[in-house]
Design an enzyme around this catalytic site. Structure first.
Site, mmCIF file in Angstrom:
data_model
loop_
_atom_site.group_PDB
_atom_site.id
_atom_site.type_symbol
_atom_site.label_atom_id
_atom_site.label_comp_id
_atom_site.label_asym_id
_atom_site.label_seq_id
_atom_site.Cartn_x
_atom_site.Cartn_y
_atom_site.Cartn_z
ATOM 1 N N LYS A 104 12.534 41.452 -101.186
ATOM 2 C CA LYS A 104 12.292 42.903 -101.616
ATOM 3 C C LYS A 104 13.148 43.824 -101.219
ATOM 4 O O LYS A 104 14.078 43.597 -100.372
ATOM 5 C CB LYS A 104 10.814 43.290 -100.852
ATOM 6 C CG LYS A 104 10.797 43.543 -99.441
ATOM 7 C CD LYS A 104 11.412 44.853 -98.997
ATOM 8 C CE LYS A 104 12.390 44.990 -97.931
ATOM 9 N NZ LYS A 104 12.187 44.633 -96.457
ATOM 10 N N SER A 229 16.303 29.129 -99.225
ATOM 11 C CA SER A 229 16.321 30.470 -99.509
ATOM 12 C C SER A 229 17.556 31.172 -100.042
ATOM 13 O O SER A 229 18.573 30.761 -99.758
ATOM 14 C CB SER A 229 15.997 31.351 -98.175
ATOM 15 O OG SER A 229 15.461 32.572 -98.468
ATOM 16 N N GLY A 234 17.809 38.115 -92.146
ATOM 17 C CA GLY A 234 17.726 39.181 -91.304
ATOM 18 C C GLY A 234 18.973 40.422 -91.825
ATOM 19 O O GLY A 234 19.561 41.335 -91.261
ATOM 20 N N SER A 235 18.911 40.641 -93.133
ATOM 21 C CA SER A 235 19.584 41.819 -93.835
ATOM 22 C C SER A 235 18.732 42.813 -94.434
ATOM 23 O O SER A 235 19.272 43.380 -95.321
ATOM 24 C CB SER A 235 20.451 41.018 -94.885
ATOM 25 O OG SER A 235 21.389 40.042 -94.431
ATOM 26 N N GLY A 236 17.547 42.841 -94.287
ATOM 27 C CA GLY A 236 16.774 43.729 -94.901
ATOM 28 C C GLY A 236 16.091 43.523 -96.294
ATOM 29 O O GLY A 236 15.365 44.566 -96.917
ATOM 30 N N LEU A 237 16.403 42.353 -96.804
ATOM 31 C CA LEU A 237 15.812 42.289 -98.068
ATOM 32 C C LEU A 237 14.785 41.336 -97.878
ATOM 33 O O LEU A 237 14.143 40.394 -98.937
ATOM 34 C CB LEU A 237 16.829 41.208 -98.799
ATOM 35 C CG LEU A 237 17.944 42.031 -99.474
ATOM 36 C CD1 LEU A 237 19.062 41.318 -100.170
ATOM 37 C CD2 LEU A 237 17.708 43.390 -100.222
ATOM 38 N N GLY A 238 13.968 41.430 -96.966
ATOM 39 C CA GLY A 238 12.577 40.719 -96.706
ATOM 40 C C GLY A 238 12.702 39.347 -96.700
ATOM 41 O O GLY A 238 11.604 38.498 -97.143
ATOM 42 N N ASP A 297 6.363 44.368 -96.800
ATOM 43 C CA ASP A 297 7.200 43.226 -97.194
ATOM 44 C C ASP A 297 6.242 42.188 -97.792
ATOM 45 O O ASP A 297 6.709 41.540 -99.032
ATOM 46 C CB ASP A 297 7.874 42.831 -96.176
ATOM 47 C CG ASP A 297 9.170 43.754 -95.650
ATOM 48 O OD1 ASP A 297 9.005 44.875 -96.018
ATOM 49 O OD2 ASP A 297 9.941 43.067 -94.981
HETATM 50 N N1 LIG Z 1 14.784 30.515 -94.797
HETATM 51 C C1 LIG Z 1 14.204 30.804 -93.759
HETATM 52 N N2 LIG Z 1 13.956 29.740 -92.650
HETATM 53 C C2 LIG Z 1 13.743 29.772 -91.547
HETATM 54 N N3 LIG Z 1 13.316 30.971 -91.137
HETATM 55 C C3 LIG Z 1 13.381 32.084 -91.876
HETATM 56 C C4 LIG Z 1 13.788 32.060 -93.048
HETATM 57 N N4 LIG Z 1 13.742 33.220 -93.709
HETATM 58 C C5 LIG Z 1 13.245 33.895 -92.774
HETATM 59 N N5 LIG Z 1 13.167 33.416 -91.723
HETATM 60 C C6 LIG Z 1 12.926 33.882 -90.503
HETATM 61 O O1 LIG Z 1 12.683 35.201 -90.542
HETATM 62 C C7 LIG Z 1 13.579 35.961 -89.764
HETATM 63 C C8 LIG Z 1 14.319 36.988 -90.278
HETATM 64 O O2 LIG Z 1 13.627 38.311 -90.553
HETATM 65 P P1 LIG Z 1 14.064 39.739 -90.384
HETATM 66 O O3 LIG Z 1 14.837 39.784 -89.236
HETATM 67 O O4 LIG Z 1 12.798 40.430 -90.539
HETATM 68 O O5 LIG Z 1 14.892 39.936 -91.597
HETATM 69 P P2 LIG Z 1 14.628 39.940 -92.954
HETATM 70 O O6 LIG Z 1 15.136 41.604 -93.494
HETATM 71 O O7 LIG Z 1 15.642 39.123 -93.819
HETATM 72 O O8 LIG Z 1 13.243 39.828 -93.494
HETATM 73 C C9 LIG Z 1 14.723 34.831 -89.357
HETATM 74 O O9 LIG Z 1 15.259 35.145 -87.795
HETATM 75 C C10 LIG Z 1 13.563 33.526 -89.111
HETATM 76 O O10 LIG Z 1 12.958 33.811 -88.031
HETATM 77 C C1 LIG Z 2 11.593 48.225 -91.063
HETATM 78 C C2 LIG Z 2 10.228 47.796 -92.177
HETATM 79 O O1 LIG Z 2 9.856 49.047 -92.932
HETATM 80 C C3 LIG Z 2 10.813 46.832 -93.197
HETATM 81 C C4 LIG Z 2 11.267 45.605 -92.513
HETATM 82 O O2 LIG Z 2 11.962 44.694 -93.737
HETATM 83 P P1 LIG Z 2 12.897 43.408 -93.391
HETATM 84 O O3 LIG Z 2 12.012 42.294 -92.564
HETATM 85 O O4 LIG Z 2 13.965 44.199 -92.376
HETATM 86 O O5 LIG Z 2 13.412 43.069 -94.669
HETATM 87 C C5 LIG Z 2 9.227 47.308 -91.258
HETATM 88 C C6 LIG Z 2 7.612 47.364 -91.862
HETATM 89 O O6 LIG Z 2 7.621 47.832 -92.963
HETATM 90 O O7 LIG Z 2 6.967 46.422 -91.352
#
Ligand SMILES: Nc1ncnc2c1ncn2[C@@H]1O[C@H](COP(=O)(O)OP(=O)(O)O)[C@@H](O)[C@H]1O
Ligand SMILES: C[C@@](O)(CCOP(=O)(O)O)CC(=O)O
Length: 368
Positions: A104, A229, A234-238, A297
């Site tokens: 997202k 994936s 961990g780049s904010g794209l969910g 998300d």
């Molecule tokens: N393809 C994947 N394989 C394993 N873990 C994943 C994968 N995608 C996401 N995760 C889990 O989600 C975490 C990233 O979440 P987050 O920091 O919120 O970043 P994002 O913005 O991408 O959601 C990773 O550190 C891992 O624990």
């Molecule tokens: C920062 C927040 O608004 C979105 C987090 O998104 P992401 O997992 O960083 O892609 C937290 C939330 O809504 O739960």
């Protein structure tokens, strides 16, 4: 009626491997046996299933006869004389599910949404894919295996180890709810045993989610789960939400909780209560990764399109034109859980100022 059969093992005295290529080998039977007891249930047992007990492993597998009949219905005729297992037969036996869920982009209201403000987010066409399969009988596979394909990592927990670890819990969760602290303690131990290197430590929360969802939905049944994936982690794209959603969907699709139409080879879109169930489990996964997520998300990953979201309530935003967005990956590492906690801390120190910040984008939205 009951039948017992036994057959011995063997020792190859000479020619092992060579024999595969046509050479002579000499082998002897040994006096160690595999025993099979086969019995038809008595009428009073009211037993409508085919049950396999792997006694040495403490595992019992059971398939309702009606389920088998339904699964094999698509095969014209079933083999009855010895011959190689036909590929379509093997596919039915191994049971395989693929699920995918999108990432997202939050257009406005990121972080503010955690504190009850409105946010607008859209699903994007980058997906996490989960392949979940039960091992075929010939694989002799007694473990729950998680392959994180993009990272080249494989984690495996023998079913017996999981059973032993969770024995101390009275009963295991089977409906979506927050992971109980004693359950999380056991899961943490099981992940710690893997000695994950510091560079991959962020993955631990993804492994906790996996073990929580897997053992809640499938207990300790051996299986292979593979994740890939298209999203940067961990780049904010969910990526975390699309991981939780696709994982929950794949696990539920091979459980009794939801039924999917096996007959179709194309992607199926889950609907109604099935979708709600996947959403509930995925949200519990998100809580494990983020601490206190708003739920936006997983909602966008589940329902797609462009959504307006406020405190769990969502409505679809009608878009007449296709939305084109340019997203740049800064490659700057960030930790959503720490960021969310940091914003909460600021809210508690500067309530008025932070609420003004949260409200600002909404004023803009209202003006347009
Ligand atoms: N393809 C994947 N394989 C394993 N873990 C994943 C994968 N995608 C996401 N995760 C889990 O989600 C975490 C990233 O979440 P987050 O920091 O919120 O970043 P994002 O913005 O991408 O959601 C990773 O550190 C891992 O624990
Ligand atoms: C920062 C927040 O608004 C979105 C987090 O998104 P992401 O997992 O960083 O892609 C937290 C939330 O809504 O739960």
């Amino acid at each position: 009626m009951e039948v017992r059969a036994r057959a011995p093992g063997k020792i190859i005295l000479t020619g092992e491997h060579a024999v595969v290529h046509g050479s002579t080998a000499v082998a002897a039977a040994i006096d160690l046996y595999t025993h099979v007891l086969f019995r038809l249930p008595s009428p009073s047992e009211n037993h409508g299933s085919v049950e396999l007990e792997l006694k040495d492993l403490g595992l019992v597998f059971s398939w309702p006869s009606l389920r088998l009949e339904e699964a094999f219905r698509e095969m014209g005729s079933l083999p009855s004389t010895p011959g190689p297992c036909p590929p379509d037969y093997m596919q039915i036996i191994t049971r395989l599910v693929r699920a995918r869920a999108p990432g997202k982009i939050i257009l406005t209201g990121e972080h503010a949404v955690v504190h009850g403000s409105t946010a607008v987010a859209a699903a994007i066409d980058l997906y996490t894919h989960v392949l979940f399969r039960l091992p075929s009988p010939s694989e002799n596979h007694g473990s729950v295996e998680l392959e994180l394909k993009d990272l080249g990592l494989v984690f495996s927990w023998p079913s017996l180890r999981l059973e032993e670890a969770f024995r101390e819990m009275g009963s295991l969760p089977s409906t979506p709810g927050p992971c109980p602290p004693d359950y999380m303690q056991i899961i943490t131990r099981l992940v710690e045993e893997k000695n994950i290197p510091e560079a991959n430590i962020a993955l631990c929360s993804g492994l906790y989610v996996f073990l929580y969802l897997y053992t809640s939905i499938h207990r300790f049944k051996p299986a292979i789960v593979a994740v890939t994936s298209e999203l940067p982690l961990g780049s904010g794209l969910g990526s975390s939400a699309s991981y939780c959603v696709s994982l929950a969907a794949a696990l539920l699709a091979l459980s009794d909780s939801i039924s999917v139409d096996d007959g179709k080879n194309d992607w199926l879109t889950l609907e109604g209560s099935n979708l709600d169930l996947v959403n509930k489990w995925a949200f519990e996964g998100e809580k494990i990764i983020h601490g206190k997520p708003s739920g936006i998300d997983n909602a966008v990953s589940i329902f797609g399109k462009v959504l307006m979201f406020k405190s769990g309530d969502l409505s679809q935003v009608q878009c007449t034109l296709p939305l084109r967005m340019l997203v740049t990956n800064t490659n700057a590492a960030r930790n959503t859980k720490a960021l969310v906690a940091g914003v909460s801390n600021r809210v508690s120190r500067h309530l008025g100022a932070m609420h003004a910040v949260f409200a600002a984008p909404l004023t803009l939205l209202a003006k347009n």
